[in-house]
Design a protein around this motif. Structure first.
Motif, PDB file in Angstrom:
ATOM      1  N   ASN A   1     -10.814   8.503  -4.285  1.00  0.00           N
ATOM      2  CA  ASN A   1      -9.838   8.691  -5.631  1.00  0.00           C
ATOM      3  C   ASN A   1      -8.881   7.421  -5.787  1.00  0.00           C
ATOM      4  O   ASN A   1      -8.560   7.126  -6.687  1.00  0.00           O
ATOM      5  CB  ASN A   1      -9.066   9.972  -5.652  1.00  0.00           C
ATOM      6  N   HIS A   2      -8.537   6.961  -4.820  1.00  0.00           N
ATOM      7  CA  HIS A   2      -7.317   5.831  -4.751  1.00  0.00           C
ATOM      8  C   HIS A   2      -7.846   4.741  -4.258  1.00  0.00           C
ATOM      9  O   HIS A   2      -6.733   3.625  -4.428  1.00  0.00           O
ATOM     10  CB  HIS A   2      -6.068   6.678  -4.251  1.00  0.00           C
ATOM     11  N   ALA A   3      -8.598   4.748  -3.304  1.00  0.00           N
ATOM     12  CA  ALA A   3      -8.499   3.106  -2.591  1.00  0.00           C
ATOM     13  C   ALA A   3      -9.411   2.162  -3.298  1.00  0.00           C
ATOM     14  O   ALA A   3     -10.413   2.459  -4.032  1.00  0.00           O
ATOM     15  CB  ALA A   3      -9.067   3.434  -1.135  1.00  0.00           C
ATOM     16  N   GLU A   4      -8.782   0.955  -3.307  1.00  0.00           N
ATOM     17  CA  GLU A   4      -9.397  -0.128  -4.052  1.00  0.00           C
ATOM     18  C   GLU A   4     -10.471  -0.723  -3.113  1.00  0.00           C
ATOM     19  O   GLU A   4     -10.333  -0.646  -2.060  1.00  0.00           O
ATOM     20  CB  GLU A   4      -8.586  -1.291  -4.453  1.00  0.00           C
ATOM     21  N   ILE A   5     -11.391  -1.596  -3.739  1.00  0.00           N
ATOM     22  CA  ILE A   5     -12.506  -1.897  -3.107  1.00  0.00           C
ATOM     23  C   ILE A   5     -12.093  -3.106  -1.745  1.00  0.00           C
ATOM     24  O   ILE A   5     -12.867  -2.939  -0.717  1.00  0.00           O
ATOM     25  CB  ILE A   5     -13.285  -2.604  -3.994  1.00  0.00           C
ATOM     26  N   GLY A   6     -11.117  -3.815  -2.097  1.00  0.00           N
ATOM     27  CA  GLY A   6     -10.542  -4.862  -0.870  1.00  0.00           C
ATOM     28  C   GLY A   6     -10.197  -4.243   0.251  1.00  0.00           C
ATOM     29  O   GLY A   6     -10.762  -4.659   1.352  1.00  0.00           O
TER      30      GLY A   6
ATOM     31  N   LEU B   1       0.836  -1.222  -0.057  1.00  0.00           N
ATOM     32  CA  LEU B   1      -0.015   0.143  -0.018  1.00  0.00           C
ATOM     33  C   LEU B   1       0.924   1.103   0.077  1.00  0.00           C
ATOM     34  O   LEU B   1       2.059   1.295   0.480  1.00  0.00           O
ATOM     35  CB  LEU B   1      -0.880   0.100   1.322  1.00  0.00           C
ATOM     36  N   SER B   2       0.328   2.282  -0.683  1.00  0.00           N
ATOM     37  CA  SER B   2       0.998   3.889  -0.607  1.00  0.00           C
ATOM     38  C   SER B   2       0.974   4.045   1.071  1.00  0.00           C
ATOM     39  O   SER B   2       0.403   3.547   1.784  1.00  0.00           O
ATOM     40  CB  SER B   2       0.201   4.688  -1.082  1.00  0.00           C
TER      41      SER B   2
ATOM     42  N   VAL C   1     -21.840  -1.128  -9.624  1.00  0.00           N
ATOM     43  CA  VAL C   1     -22.070  -1.857  -8.419  1.00  0.00           C
ATOM     44  C   VAL C   1     -20.704  -1.424  -7.339  1.00  0.00           C
ATOM     45  O   VAL C   1     -20.926  -1.189  -6.291  1.00  0.00           O
ATOM     46  CB  VAL C   1     -22.432  -3.206  -8.300  1.00  0.00           C
ATOM     47  N   ILE C   2     -19.657  -1.696  -8.121  1.00  0.00           N
ATOM     48  CA  ILE C   2     -18.238  -1.618  -7.362  1.00  0.00           C
ATOM     49  C   ILE C   2     -18.223  -0.142  -6.785  1.00  0.00           C
ATOM     50  O   ILE C   2     -17.732  -0.010  -5.699  1.00  0.00           O
ATOM     51  CB  ILE C   2     -17.178  -1.916  -8.356  1.00  0.00           C
ATOM     52  N   GLU C   3     -18.738   0.930  -7.508  1.00  0.00           N
ATOM     53  CA  GLU C   3     -18.643   2.173  -6.900  1.00  0.00           C
ATOM     54  C   GLU C   3     -19.562   2.295  -5.747  1.00  0.00           C
ATOM     55  O   GLU C   3     -19.310   2.783  -4.696  1.00  0.00           O
ATOM     56  CB  GLU C   3     -18.909   3.015  -7.957  1.00  0.00           C
ATOM     57  N   ASP C   4     -20.949   1.573  -5.819  1.00  0.00           N
ATOM     58  CA  ASP C   4     -21.747   1.823  -4.677  1.00  0.00           C
ATOM     59  C   ASP C   4     -21.252   1.025  -3.417  1.00  0.00           C
ATOM     60  O   ASP C   4     -21.412   1.554  -2.255  1.00  0.00           O
ATOM     61  CB  ASP C   4     -22.990   0.998  -5.231  1.00  0.00           C
ATOM     62  N   LEU C   5     -20.497  -0.180  -3.701  1.00  0.00           N
ATOM     63  CA  LEU C   5     -19.959  -0.685  -2.454  1.00  0.00           C
ATOM     64  C   LEU C   5     -18.849   0.121  -1.780  1.00  0.00           C
ATOM     65  O   LEU C   5     -18.685   0.080  -0.714  1.00  0.00           O
ATOM     66  CB  LEU C   5     -19.619  -1.954  -2.882  1.00  0.00           C
ATOM     67  N   ARG C   6     -17.792   0.670  -2.702  1.00  0.00           N
ATOM     68  CA  ARG C   6     -16.897   1.620  -2.229  1.00  0.00           C
ATOM     69  C   ARG C   6     -17.454   3.007  -1.541  1.00  0.00           C
ATOM     70  O   ARG C   6     -17.014   3.283  -0.307  1.00  0.00           O
ATOM     71  CB  ARG C   6     -16.130   2.261  -3.416  1.00  0.00           C
ATOM     72  N   ASN C   7     -18.653   3.286  -2.194  1.00  0.00           N
ATOM     73  CA  ASN C   7     -19.304   4.481  -1.333  1.00  0.00           C
ATOM     74  C   ASN C   7     -19.966   4.058  -0.067  1.00  0.00           C
ATOM     75  O   ASN C   7     -19.710   4.918   0.989  1.00  0.00           O
ATOM     76  CB  ASN C   7     -20.599   4.916  -2.239  1.00  0.00           C
TER      77      ASN C   7
END
Ligand code: V47
Ligand code: SF4
Length: 401
Positions: A43-48, A16-17, A282-288
Protein backbone atom coordinates in the motif's frame (compact mmCIF):
# COMPACT_ATOMS: atom_id res chain seq x y z
CA UNK A 1 26.80 -5.11 -4.48
CA UNK A 2 26.15 -2.35 -1.94
CA UNK A 3 26.96 -3.37 1.64
CA UNK A 4 24.34 -3.65 4.34
CA UNK A 5 25.79 -0.68 6.28
CA UNK A 6 25.88 1.47 3.15
CA UNK A 7 22.20 0.73 2.56
CA UNK A 8 21.37 1.27 6.24
CA UNK A 9 22.88 4.75 6.23
CA UNK A 10 21.21 5.54 2.92
CA UNK A 11 17.89 4.68 4.52
CA UNK A 12 18.74 6.58 7.74
CA UNK A 13 19.36 9.71 5.67
CA UNK A 14 16.09 9.39 3.79
CA UNK A 15 12.77 10.71 5.05
CA UNK A 16 11.10 7.33 5.27
CA UNK A 17 8.23 6.67 7.67
CA UNK A 18 9.07 4.76 10.85
CA UNK A 19 7.32 1.62 9.56
CA UNK A 20 9.20 1.58 6.27
CA UNK A 21 12.46 2.18 8.15
CA UNK A 22 11.68 -0.78 10.44
CA UNK A 23 10.84 -3.03 7.50
CA UNK A 24 14.05 -2.04 5.75
CA UNK A 25 16.11 -2.79 8.86
CA UNK A 26 14.48 -6.20 9.27
CA UNK A 27 15.00 -7.07 5.63
CA UNK A 28 18.65 -6.07 5.64
CA UNK A 29 19.21 -8.05 8.85
CA UNK A 30 17.62 -11.11 7.22
CA UNK A 31 14.58 -11.04 9.51
CA UNK A 32 11.15 -12.06 8.30
CA UNK A 33 8.50 -9.36 7.78
CA UNK A 34 4.95 -9.83 9.11
CA UNK A 35 1.68 -9.95 7.18
CA UNK A 36 0.86 -6.39 8.32
CA UNK A 37 4.25 -5.22 7.08
CA UNK A 38 3.69 -7.01 3.76
CA UNK A 39 0.41 -5.19 3.35
CA UNK A 40 2.10 -1.92 4.27
CA UNK A 41 4.62 -2.47 1.49
CA UNK A 42 1.89 -3.10 -1.09
CA UNK A 43 0.00 0.00 0.00
CA UNK A 44 2.76 2.49 0.77
CA UNK A 45 6.24 1.59 -0.45
CA UNK A 46 7.58 3.35 -3.50
CA UNK A 47 9.39 1.51 -6.23
CA UNK A 48 12.93 2.78 -5.53
CA UNK A 49 12.80 1.67 -1.90
CA UNK A 50 11.43 -1.77 -2.87
CA UNK A 51 14.05 -2.18 -5.59
CA UNK A 52 16.91 -1.52 -3.18
CA UNK A 53 15.69 -4.11 -0.67
CA UNK A 54 14.69 -6.77 -3.20
CA UNK A 55 17.94 -6.39 -5.09
CA UNK A 56 19.91 -6.71 -1.85
CA UNK A 57 18.25 -10.07 -1.12
CA UNK A 58 18.59 -11.21 -4.70
CA UNK A 59 22.31 -10.45 -4.78
CA UNK A 60 22.87 -11.96 -1.33
CA UNK A 61 21.28 -15.20 -2.53
CA UNK A 62 22.53 -15.37 -6.11
CA UNK A 63 25.10 -12.63 -6.71
CA UNK A 64 24.83 -11.54 -10.32
CA UNK A 65 23.57 -14.84 -11.65
CA UNK A 66 20.38 -14.99 -13.68
CA UNK A 67 19.12 -18.46 -14.49
CA UNK A 68 17.31 -19.81 -17.52
CA UNK A 69 16.65 -23.26 -18.87
CA UNK A 70 16.06 -24.92 -22.21
CA UNK A 71 12.60 -26.34 -22.25
CA UNK A 72 9.58 -26.80 -24.46
CA UNK A 73 5.87 -26.72 -23.72
CA UNK A 74 3.19 -29.20 -24.67
CA UNK A 75 -0.53 -28.66 -24.20
CA UNK A 76 -2.64 -31.80 -24.64
CA UNK A 77 -5.75 -29.65 -25.16
CA UNK A 78 -6.89 -26.05 -25.13
CA UNK A 79 -10.47 -27.02 -24.31
CA UNK A 80 -11.46 -27.00 -20.67
CA UNK A 81 -14.58 -27.89 -18.77
CA UNK A 82 -13.88 -25.26 -16.12
CA UNK A 83 -14.84 -21.67 -16.74
CA UNK A 84 -12.19 -19.52 -15.06
CA UNK A 85 -13.10 -16.01 -16.06
CA UNK A 86 -9.49 -14.89 -16.66
CA UNK A 87 -8.75 -17.79 -19.02
CA UNK A 88 -8.91 -17.67 -22.79
CA UNK A 89 -9.35 -21.46 -22.92
CA UNK A 90 -12.57 -21.78 -20.98
CA UNK A 91 -14.77 -20.30 -23.71
CA UNK A 92 -13.66 -23.08 -26.07
CA UNK A 93 -15.79 -25.71 -24.36
CA UNK A 94 -18.75 -24.14 -26.17
CA UNK A 95 -16.97 -24.37 -29.52
CA UNK A 96 -14.99 -27.49 -28.94
CA UNK A 97 -14.35 -28.05 -32.63
CA UNK A 98 -12.20 -24.89 -32.73
CA UNK A 99 -9.73 -26.32 -30.22
CA UNK A 100 -7.31 -29.24 -30.26
CA UNK A 101 -7.31 -32.51 -28.31
CA UNK A 102 -4.13 -34.47 -28.89
CA UNK A 103 -3.78 -38.20 -28.42
CA UNK A 104 -0.94 -39.82 -26.51
CA UNK A 105 0.70 -40.79 -29.80
CA UNK A 106 0.53 -37.20 -31.06
CA UNK A 107 2.07 -35.92 -27.83
CA UNK A 108 4.88 -38.44 -28.12
CA UNK A 109 5.54 -37.32 -31.69
CA UNK A 110 5.97 -33.76 -30.38
CA UNK A 111 8.54 -34.97 -27.88
CA UNK A 112 10.37 -36.80 -30.66
CA UNK A 113 10.68 -33.54 -32.63
CA UNK A 114 13.17 -32.47 -29.96
CA UNK A 115 15.36 -35.55 -30.35
CA UNK A 116 18.95 -34.38 -30.56
CA UNK A 117 18.04 -30.88 -29.29
CA UNK A 118 19.75 -29.87 -26.03
CA UNK A 119 16.50 -29.34 -24.11
CA UNK A 120 16.45 -30.54 -20.50
CA UNK A 121 12.76 -30.16 -19.64
CA UNK A 122 9.27 -30.62 -21.02
CA UNK A 123 6.54 -28.51 -19.41
CA UNK A 124 3.09 -30.08 -19.85
CA UNK A 125 -0.08 -28.20 -18.94
CA UNK A 126 -3.45 -27.57 -20.54
CA UNK A 127 -7.21 -27.75 -20.14
CA UNK A 128 -9.17 -30.31 -18.15
CA UNK A 129 -11.27 -32.87 -20.07
CA UNK A 130 -12.56 -36.32 -19.03
CA UNK A 131 -10.46 -38.32 -21.52
CA UNK A 132 -7.28 -36.89 -19.96
CA UNK A 133 -7.51 -39.05 -16.88
CA UNK A 134 -5.03 -40.61 -14.50
CA UNK A 135 -4.32 -43.49 -16.87
CA UNK A 136 -3.74 -41.14 -19.82
CA UNK A 137 -1.16 -39.10 -17.93
CA UNK A 138 0.53 -42.10 -16.29
CA UNK A 139 0.88 -43.70 -19.76
CA UNK A 140 2.10 -40.42 -21.26
CA UNK A 141 4.78 -39.87 -18.61
CA UNK A 142 5.92 -43.50 -18.90
CA UNK A 143 6.08 -43.25 -22.71
CA UNK A 144 8.15 -40.03 -22.57
CA UNK A 145 10.54 -41.57 -20.04
CA UNK A 146 10.90 -44.71 -22.14
CA UNK A 147 11.77 -42.60 -25.17
CA UNK A 148 14.05 -40.07 -23.45
CA UNK A 149 14.79 -41.02 -19.83
CA UNK A 150 16.89 -37.93 -18.99
CA UNK A 151 14.22 -35.41 -20.09
CA UNK A 152 12.75 -33.82 -16.96
CA UNK A 153 8.95 -33.99 -16.92
CA UNK A 154 7.43 -30.93 -15.22
CA UNK A 155 3.73 -31.51 -15.58
CA UNK A 156 0.19 -30.62 -14.57
CA UNK A 157 -1.10 -28.66 -11.63
CA UNK A 158 -3.35 -29.49 -8.67
CA UNK A 159 -6.26 -28.43 -10.89
CA UNK A 160 -5.72 -31.49 -13.11
CA UNK A 161 -4.54 -33.73 -10.26
CA UNK A 162 -7.55 -32.96 -8.06
CA UNK A 163 -9.84 -33.81 -11.01
CA UNK A 164 -8.12 -37.01 -12.16
CA UNK A 165 -7.57 -38.39 -8.65
CA UNK A 166 -11.21 -37.84 -7.75
CA UNK A 167 -12.29 -39.59 -10.93
CA UNK A 168 -9.91 -42.50 -10.23
CA UNK A 169 -11.06 -42.60 -6.57
CA UNK A 170 -7.55 -42.27 -5.12
CA UNK A 171 -6.50 -39.82 -2.43
CA UNK A 172 -3.88 -37.14 -3.05
CA UNK A 173 -1.04 -39.08 -1.43
CA UNK A 174 -1.69 -42.21 -3.48
CA UNK A 175 -2.30 -40.23 -6.66
CA UNK A 176 0.97 -38.34 -6.39
CA UNK A 177 2.79 -41.58 -5.60
CA UNK A 178 1.44 -43.10 -8.83
CA UNK A 179 2.47 -40.03 -10.83
CA UNK A 180 5.98 -40.23 -9.45
CA UNK A 181 6.15 -43.91 -10.30
CA UNK A 182 5.00 -43.15 -13.85
CA UNK A 183 7.86 -40.69 -14.38
CA UNK A 184 6.71 -37.26 -13.16
CA UNK A 185 9.78 -35.30 -11.99
CA UNK A 186 8.32 -32.03 -10.76
CA UNK A 187 5.20 -29.89 -10.70
CA UNK A 188 4.91 -26.42 -12.27
CA UNK A 189 3.35 -23.61 -10.28
CA UNK A 190 0.09 -23.11 -12.17
CA UNK A 191 -3.49 -23.23 -10.97
CA UNK A 192 -2.71 -21.22 -7.85
CA UNK A 193 -4.41 -18.01 -9.07
CA UNK A 194 -5.45 -16.35 -5.79
CA UNK A 195 -6.00 -18.75 -2.91
CA UNK A 196 -8.42 -16.61 -0.91
CA UNK A 197 -12.01 -17.90 -1.45
CA UNK A 198 -13.39 -14.34 -1.73
CA UNK A 199 -11.55 -14.04 -5.04
CA UNK A 200 -11.05 -17.66 -6.10
CA UNK A 201 -14.79 -18.38 -6.02
CA UNK A 202 -15.36 -15.37 -8.30
CA UNK A 203 -12.69 -16.07 -10.92
CA UNK A 204 -11.98 -19.80 -10.72
CA UNK A 205 -15.03 -21.34 -9.10
CA UNK A 206 -15.46 -25.09 -9.38
CA UNK A 207 -11.84 -26.08 -9.66
CA UNK A 208 -9.68 -27.12 -6.70
CA UNK A 209 -9.71 -24.72 -3.76
CA UNK A 210 -6.66 -22.86 -2.50
CA UNK A 211 -6.38 -25.32 0.38
CA UNK A 212 -6.55 -28.30 -1.96
CA UNK A 213 -3.87 -26.74 -4.16
CA UNK A 214 -1.61 -26.47 -1.13
CA UNK A 215 -2.43 -30.01 0.08
CA UNK A 216 -1.47 -31.56 -3.26
CA UNK A 217 1.86 -29.73 -3.28
CA UNK A 218 2.41 -30.85 0.30
CA UNK A 219 1.85 -34.51 -0.64
CA UNK A 220 4.27 -34.12 -3.54
CA UNK A 221 6.89 -32.54 -1.31
CA UNK A 222 6.47 -35.37 1.21
CA UNK A 223 7.71 -37.71 -1.52
CA UNK A 224 10.93 -35.69 -1.55
CA UNK A 225 9.96 -33.93 -4.79
CA UNK A 226 10.05 -30.28 -5.84
CA UNK A 227 7.53 -27.87 -7.32
CA UNK A 228 6.93 -24.22 -8.16
CA UNK A 229 4.25 -21.75 -7.13
CA UNK A 230 2.53 -18.88 -8.93
CA UNK A 231 0.12 -16.04 -8.17
CA UNK A 232 -2.18 -14.57 -10.80
CA UNK A 233 -2.40 -10.90 -9.88
CA UNK A 234 -3.70 -7.61 -11.21
CA UNK A 235 -7.40 -8.35 -11.70
CA UNK A 236 -10.09 -8.09 -8.98
CA UNK A 237 -7.97 -9.06 -5.99
CA UNK A 238 -7.07 -6.60 -3.24
CA UNK A 239 -3.62 -6.25 -1.73
CA UNK A 240 -4.75 -8.19 1.36
CA UNK A 241 -5.50 -11.19 -0.91
CA UNK A 242 -1.99 -11.05 -2.35
CA UNK A 243 -0.55 -11.02 1.17
CA UNK A 244 -2.76 -13.96 2.18
CA UNK A 245 -1.52 -15.85 -0.89
CA UNK A 246 2.14 -15.16 -0.15
CA UNK A 247 1.65 -16.03 3.52
CA UNK A 248 0.02 -19.40 2.63
CA UNK A 249 3.01 -20.26 0.45
CA UNK A 250 5.53 -19.13 3.05
CA UNK A 251 3.85 -21.32 5.68
CA UNK A 252 3.85 -24.43 3.50
CA UNK A 253 7.46 -23.79 2.54
CA UNK A 254 8.37 -23.64 6.25
CA UNK A 255 6.78 -27.05 6.64
CA UNK A 256 8.18 -28.86 3.59
CA UNK A 257 10.92 -26.80 1.91
CA UNK A 258 9.73 -28.29 -1.39
CA UNK A 259 9.14 -25.11 -3.41
CA UNK A 260 11.92 -23.95 -5.68
CA UNK A 261 10.56 -20.88 -7.40
CA UNK A 262 7.80 -18.32 -7.08
CA UNK A 263 6.43 -16.93 -10.35
CA UNK A 264 4.10 -13.91 -10.22
CA UNK A 265 1.81 -14.04 -13.28
CA UNK A 266 0.43 -10.74 -14.51
CA UNK A 267 -3.22 -10.98 -15.57
CA UNK A 268 -3.60 -10.39 -19.32
CA UNK A 269 -7.01 -9.29 -20.48
CA UNK A 270 -7.48 -10.33 -24.11
CA UNK A 271 -10.02 -12.94 -25.19
CA UNK A 272 -11.46 -13.77 -21.79
CA UNK A 273 -14.44 -12.86 -19.63
CA UNK A 274 -12.46 -10.24 -17.72
CA UNK A 275 -11.41 -8.19 -20.73
CA UNK A 276 -13.05 -5.12 -19.23
CA UNK A 277 -10.49 -5.08 -16.39
CA UNK A 278 -7.46 -2.96 -17.21
CA UNK A 279 -4.08 -4.66 -16.91
CA UNK A 280 -1.66 -3.66 -14.17
CA UNK A 281 0.99 -1.08 -15.04
CA UNK A 282 4.64 -2.06 -15.38
CA UNK A 283 5.52 -0.13 -12.25
CA UNK A 284 3.03 -2.27 -10.31
CA UNK A 285 4.50 -5.43 -11.83
CA UNK A 286 7.98 -4.44 -10.67
CA UNK A 287 6.69 -3.56 -7.18
CA UNK A 288 4.97 -6.95 -7.03
CA UNK A 289 8.19 -8.80 -7.95
CA UNK A 290 10.09 -6.86 -5.31
CA UNK A 291 7.55 -7.43 -2.52
CA UNK A 292 7.40 -11.13 -3.39
CA UNK A 293 11.20 -11.30 -3.08
CA UNK A 294 11.12 -9.51 0.29
CA UNK A 295 8.17 -11.49 1.70
CA UNK A 296 9.13 -15.01 0.60
CA UNK A 297 12.35 -15.22 2.59
CA UNK A 298 12.28 -19.04 2.44
CA UNK A 299 12.02 -19.27 -1.38
CA UNK A 300 15.31 -19.55 -3.25
CA UNK A 301 14.13 -18.13 -6.56
CA UNK A 302 11.76 -15.54 -8.02
CA UNK A 303 11.03 -16.04 -11.69
CA UNK A 304 9.75 -13.63 -14.33
CA UNK A 305 7.96 -15.45 -17.10
CA UNK A 306 9.23 -13.39 -20.03
CA UNK A 307 6.81 -14.64 -22.72
CA UNK A 308 4.08 -13.03 -20.65
CA UNK A 309 5.65 -9.72 -19.68
CA UNK A 310 7.92 -9.16 -22.65
CA UNK A 311 11.68 -9.01 -23.00
CA UNK A 312 12.16 -5.46 -21.72
CA UNK A 313 10.18 -5.82 -18.49
CA UNK A 314 11.99 -9.13 -17.94
CA UNK A 315 15.26 -7.19 -18.11
CA UNK A 316 14.02 -4.60 -15.61
CA UNK A 317 12.69 -7.28 -13.28
CA UNK A 318 16.27 -8.44 -12.69
CA UNK A 319 16.77 -5.28 -10.60
CA UNK A 320 13.61 -6.01 -8.58
CA UNK A 321 14.36 -9.39 -7.03
CA UNK A 322 14.07 -11.68 -10.06
CA UNK A 323 16.92 -14.16 -10.60
CA UNK A 324 15.33 -16.44 -13.20
CA UNK A 325 13.74 -15.65 -16.54
CA UNK A 326 12.44 -19.07 -17.54
CA UNK A 327 13.40 -20.92 -20.67
CA UNK A 328 14.29 -20.67 -24.27
CA UNK A 329 10.99 -21.82 -25.57
CA UNK A 330 10.33 -22.73 -29.16
CA UNK A 331 6.69 -23.63 -28.95
CA UNK A 332 5.38 -21.57 -26.14
CA UNK A 333 2.11 -22.08 -24.37
CA UNK A 334 -0.81 -20.67 -26.34
CA UNK A 335 -2.60 -19.60 -23.16
CA UNK A 336 -0.55 -16.36 -23.14
CA UNK A 337 -0.66 -15.43 -26.80
CA UNK A 338 -4.41 -15.98 -26.60
CA UNK A 339 -4.62 -13.79 -23.50
CA UNK A 340 -2.78 -10.90 -25.13
CA UNK A 341 0.89 -11.30 -24.26
CA UNK A 342 3.19 -8.70 -25.89
CA UNK A 343 5.29 -11.52 -27.19
CA UNK A 344 3.62 -12.63 -30.39
CA UNK A 345 6.76 -14.61 -31.09
CA UNK A 346 7.70 -15.86 -27.68
CA UNK A 347 10.55 -18.07 -28.85
CA UNK A 348 14.01 -16.94 -27.87
CA UNK A 349 17.25 -18.59 -28.87
CA UNK A 350 19.90 -19.24 -26.26
CA UNK A 351 22.01 -16.49 -27.83
CA UNK A 352 19.21 -13.95 -27.55
CA UNK A 353 18.41 -14.90 -23.98
CA UNK A 354 22.06 -14.87 -22.91
CA UNK A 355 22.61 -11.44 -24.46
CA UNK A 356 19.39 -10.09 -22.97
CA UNK A 357 20.72 -11.02 -19.52
CA UNK A 358 24.20 -9.63 -20.22
CA UNK A 359 22.73 -6.30 -21.35
CA UNK A 360 21.69 -5.62 -17.76
CA UNK A 361 25.07 -6.77 -16.43
CA UNK A 362 23.92 -10.08 -15.00
CA UNK A 363 25.62 -13.44 -15.53
CA UNK A 364 23.53 -15.87 -17.62
CA UNK A 365 23.53 -19.38 -16.20
CA UNK A 366 21.74 -22.19 -17.97
CA UNK A 367 20.26 -24.47 -15.32
CA UNK A 368 18.32 -27.68 -15.31
CA UNK A 369 14.89 -27.82 -13.63
CA UNK A 370 16.43 -28.45 -10.22
CA UNK A 371 18.87 -25.51 -10.57
CA UNK A 372 21.97 -27.58 -11.26
CA UNK A 373 24.26 -25.52 -13.47
CA UNK A 374 24.29 -26.79 -17.07
CA UNK A 375 26.41 -24.01 -18.65
CA UNK A 376 27.83 -20.76 -17.32
CA UNK A 377 27.53 -18.29 -20.21
CA UNK A 378 29.02 -15.30 -18.40
CA UNK A 379 32.28 -15.41 -20.36
CA UNK A 380 30.83 -16.94 -23.48
CA UNK A 381 30.74 -14.95 -26.70
CA UNK A 382 28.66 -16.35 -29.55
CA UNK A 383 30.27 -16.53 -32.98
CA UNK A 384 27.84 -13.98 -34.38
CA UNK A 385 28.71 -11.40 -31.69
CA UNK A 386 31.76 -9.19 -31.48
CA UNK A 387 33.37 -7.94 -28.30
CA UNK A 388 34.47 -4.35 -28.10
CA UNK A 389 35.39 -2.12 -25.16
CA UNK A 390 34.64 -5.01 -22.85
CA UNK A 391 31.05 -5.33 -24.01
CA UNK A 392 29.44 -7.80 -26.31
CA UNK A 393 27.97 -5.98 -29.29
CA UNK A 394 24.31 -6.68 -28.92
CA UNK A 395 21.54 -6.71 -31.44
CA UNK A 396 19.12 -4.39 -29.63
CA UNK A 397 21.01 -1.73 -27.68
CA UNK A 398 24.29 -0.04 -28.55
CA UNK A 399 25.99 0.47 -25.19
CA UNK A 400 28.09 3.35 -26.59
CA UNK A 401 25.08 5.62 -26.77
O1 V47 B 1 -2.56 -21.36 -13.81
C1 V47 B 1 -4.22 -18.23 -17.40
C2 V47 B 1 -2.24 -18.43 -15.81
C3 V47 B 1 -1.11 -20.36 -15.45
C4 V47 B 1 -4.11 -16.12 -17.85
O2 V47 B 1 6.14 -23.45 -12.88
C5 V47 B 1 -3.01 -16.46 -17.05
O3 V47 B 1 7.81 -23.02 -14.16
C6 V47 B 1 -2.30 -14.30 -17.08
O4 V47 B 1 1.63 -21.67 -14.15
N1 V47 B 1 -3.33 -13.88 -17.84
C7 V47 B 1 -0.34 -21.51 -16.10
N2 V47 B 1 -2.11 -15.56 -16.66
C8 V47 B 1 1.12 -21.16 -16.39
C9 V47 B 1 2.06 -21.42 -15.25
C10 V47 B 1 3.54 -21.37 -15.44
C11 V47 B 1 4.09 -20.63 -16.47
C12 V47 B 1 5.48 -20.65 -16.62
C13 V47 B 1 6.30 -21.36 -15.79
C14 V47 B 1 5.73 -22.11 -14.77
C15 V47 B 1 6.61 -22.91 -13.88
C16 V47 B 1 4.34 -22.10 -14.58
O5 V47 B 1 -1.32 -19.31 -16.38
C17 V47 B 1 -2.49 -20.65 -14.99
C18 V47 B 1 -3.02 -19.26 -14.80
O6 V47 B 1 -2.71 -18.77 -13.52
N3 V47 B 1 -3.13 -17.77 -16.77
N4 V47 B 1 -4.83 -17.22 -18.08
C19 V47 B 1 -4.27 -14.75 -18.25
N5 V47 B 1 -5.30 -14.34 -18.97
FE1 SF4 C 1 -9.29 -24.56 -17.43
FE2 SF4 C 1 -6.99 -23.84 -16.29
FE3 SF4 C 1 -8.23 -22.21 -18.03
FE4 SF4 C 1 -9.28 -22.61 -15.61
S1 SF4 C 1 -7.25 -21.64 -16.04
S2 SF4 C 1 -10.41 -22.63 -17.57
S3 SF4 C 1 -8.76 -24.73 -15.25
S4 SF4 C 1 -7.34 -24.20 -18.50
Amino acid sequence: MRSKSELMSLLEDSNLSTTLREIAKKTLEGERISEEEGLHLFNHAEIGYLGILANYIREKKHGNHTYFNRNFHMEPTNVCLYTCSFCSYSRLIKKREEGWEYTLEEMLEMVKKYDGEPVTEVHIVGGVLPQYDLKFYADLFAAIKKHRPELHIKALTPVEYHYIFKKAKVDYAEGMRQMKEAGLDSMPGGGAEIFHPEIRDEIAGGKCSGEEWLQIHEEWHKLGMRSNATMLYGHIEKMKHRVHHLESLRQLQDKTGGFQTFIPLKFRNKGNQMSHIPESMVIEDLRNYAISRIYLDNFDHIKAYWPMIGREVAQMSMAFGVDDIDGTIDDTTKIYTMAGSEEQNPAMSTRELVNLIKMVDRKPIERDTLYNVVTDYSEHVFEEDTVYKGYVSLPVVNKDN
